[in-house]
Design a protein around this motif. Structure first.
Motif, short mmCIF file in Angstrom:
data_model
loop_
_atom_site.label_atom_id
_atom_site.label_comp_id
_atom_site.label_asym_id
_atom_site.label_seq_id
_atom_site.Cartn_x
_atom_site.Cartn_y
_atom_site.Cartn_z
N LEU A 99 -41.67 -67.91 14.59
CA LEU A 99 -42.96 -66.89 15.14
C LEU A 99 -43.86 -67.26 14.05
CD1 LEU A 99 -44.24 -65.60 16.95
CD2 LEU A 99 -43.67 -63.51 15.87
N ILE A 100 -44.39 -68.72 15.17
CA ILE A 100 -45.32 -69.20 13.84
C ILE A 100 -47.26 -69.31 14.85
CG2 ILE A 100 -46.14 -71.52 12.89
CD1 ILE A 100 -43.16 -72.25 13.61
N VAL A 101 -48.11 -68.76 13.81
CA VAL A 101 -49.58 -68.72 13.65
C VAL A 101 -50.08 -70.17 13.24
CG1 VAL A 101 -51.72 -67.29 14.43
CG2 VAL A 101 -49.10 -65.92 14.07
N LEU A 102 -50.63 -71.05 14.21
CA LEU A 102 -51.41 -72.01 14.20
C LEU A 102 -53.11 -72.08 14.09
CD1 LEU A 102 -49.30 -74.05 16.26
CD2 LEU A 102 -48.93 -73.80 13.70
N ASP A 103 -53.87 -72.26 13.31
CA ASP A 103 -55.04 -71.96 13.54
C ASP A 103 -55.89 -72.89 14.07
OD1 ASP A 103 -55.59 -74.43 12.07
OD2 ASP A 103 -56.04 -73.63 10.00
N GLU A 104 -57.15 -73.23 14.52
CA GLU A 104 -57.86 -74.29 15.77
C GLU A 104 -57.04 -75.71 14.73
OE1 GLU A 104 -62.12 -73.66 16.00
OE2 GLU A 104 -61.86 -72.93 13.44
N THR A 105 -57.25 -76.33 13.87
CA THR A 105 -56.84 -77.41 13.73
C THR A 105 -55.55 -77.58 13.59
OG1 THR A 105 -55.74 -77.04 11.09
CG2 THR A 105 -58.66 -77.49 12.00
N VAL A 108 -50.16 -69.51 19.35
CA VAL A 108 -48.65 -68.68 19.00
C VAL A 108 -47.84 -69.66 19.43
CG1 VAL A 108 -47.13 -67.07 18.92
CG2 VAL A 108 -50.24 -66.46 18.81
N GLN A 109 -46.89 -70.45 18.09
CA GLN A 109 -45.52 -71.21 18.82
C GLN A 109 -44.15 -70.54 18.50
OE1 GLN A 109 -45.31 -75.34 17.68
NE2 GLN A 109 -44.12 -74.30 16.09
N VAL A 110 -43.62 -69.84 19.13
CA VAL A 110 -41.99 -70.03 19.27
C VAL A 110 -41.17 -71.39 19.15
CG1 VAL A 110 -40.47 -67.56 20.12
CG2 VAL A 110 -43.09 -67.20 20.00
N ALA A 111 -40.06 -70.98 18.59
CA ALA A 111 -39.70 -72.50 18.58
C ALA A 111 -38.15 -72.05 18.20
CB ALA A 111 -40.19 -73.27 17.32
N LEU A 112 -37.14 -72.93 18.79
CA LEU A 112 -35.45 -72.65 18.65
C LEU A 112 -35.37 -73.86 18.60
CD1 LEU A 112 -33.29 -70.60 18.00
CD2 LEU A 112 -32.73 -70.24 20.51
N GLY A 113 -34.81 -74.26 17.46
CA GLY A 113 -34.80 -75.70 17.55
C GLY A 113 -35.27 -76.62 17.63
#
Length: 330
Positions: free
Chosen positions: A279-285, A315-320
């Motif tokens: 579960l990742i939060v990314l800013d505008e860049t 918000v990025q949700v990733a698995l593999g």
């Protein structure tokens, strides 16, 4: 290509419904918790099967087993009748009754579709009619007099395939950002649900097995607004489908006051999240500023932060190798 529309009787294509189709549709229907949901799944399954048979006869490759409509969790959680066309995309196959003048199109399938095919399914489930298609739909009731012919459908799919071949690596169109401030005004984008609307639906009860702290975290919200969205991360059906929950709240009344944001990720049909879900939060860049990763023992993972109106993040949700991104503006 110039498309023409007629009354559906002028170009509807009668097709038999195979015994195997009826057996699979009944099998999928028996797994549903209510008669209404069972009938929805039964008819959706038959519509997908009929379109799949037609396209294969016309030489269009399909991958029915990879479609959401063949995924038991997605069938339970949404009104989907999609068919995967490799190299083209998802084609929605919507069933209607005889004498229908419109076709219902649920909001959850308004996006990420390369077309909408309407199939008239006979009451005895012995035969069907391919009534026609439209390339786009963003209405809950599609008038059948707007349909184009099945022949035009094949032309449409051919053009999409040619476009894909000509541009093997197109840049994806950014999805519209979800406006969190509008949630306070009751405006919520399609695909997002309230906690109560989900848990109060009988068909969802068997899919959840929240216990202890996980149940408390999932249901207990004293203030603020909470919405959720179902995400599928590939792999085996049901094993890698998760729920993204976004909770927002503010204690001040001015328009520029900070908003507290909490993100939670829960499993659907398993007691724990699969290990390694990020579960990742990314800013505008696009730079990561918060992240969490699930362990084999985690019932859920969460992140918390604050922002001011107008700020954007993703918000990025990733698995593999599978990644699902939701874009937001506060």
């Amino acid at each position: 290509m110039t498309y023409r529309t007629y009354g559906t009787d002028e170009f509807s294509l009668p097709l038999p419904i195979a015994q195997a189709a009826r057996e699979i549709a009944e099998q999928f229907a028996r797994a549903q918790p209510t008669p209404v949901k069972a009938e929805q799944v039964r008819r959706n399954t038959l519509a997908v099967w009929v379109v799949n048979d037609y396209l294969q006869m016309m030489g269009v490759p399909t991958d029915r087993d990879a479609s959401d409509s063949w995924n038991p969790v997605m069938r339970l959680c949404a009104d989907v009748a999609d068919l995967i066309l490799p190299g083209i995309g998802q084609l929605e196959c919507r069933p209607v009754d005889a004498q229908a003048q419109t076709c219902p199109i649920p909001p959850e399938v308004w996006q990420e579709r390369v077309g909408y095919v309407v199939v008239e399914v006979a009451d005895n489930f012995q035969e069907a009619k391919l009534l026609g298609f439209v390339p786009t739909a963003a209405v809950e009731e599609l008038p059948l007099n707007q349909l184009r012919s099945p022949e035009d459908l094949i032309d449409h799919l051919f053009q999409l395939r040619q476009s894909t071949v000509a541009q093997p690596s197109p840049q994806p169109t950014p999805a519209p950002r979800i406006n969190l401030s509008q949630w306070f005004e009751g405006v919520v984008e399609a695909g997002w649900q309230t906690i109560d609307s989900l848990l109060n639906q009988p068909e969802f009860v068997p899919a959840y097995a929240f216990r202890g702290e996980d149940a408390i975290a999932f249901r207990d919200v004293q203030t603020g607004i909470r919405r959720l969205k179902l995400l599928h991360l590939g792999g085996q059906p049901g094993e890698t489908s998760v729920i993204l929950i976004v909770t927002i709240q503010t204690t001040a009344e001015t328009s520029d006051s900070p908003i507290d944001i909490q993100l939670q990720l829960h499993p659907i049909s398993q007691p724990q999240l699969p290990a390694g879900v990020q579960l990742i939060v990314l800013d505008e860049t696009g730079t990561t500023f918060l992240e969490a990763e699930s362990r084999p023992i985690d019932n859920f993972i969460q992140l918390q932060f604050s922002g001011t109106p107008g700020e954007v993040f993703s918000v990025q949700v990733a698995l593999g190798e599978v990644r699902v991104v939701e874009a937001f503006v506060i």
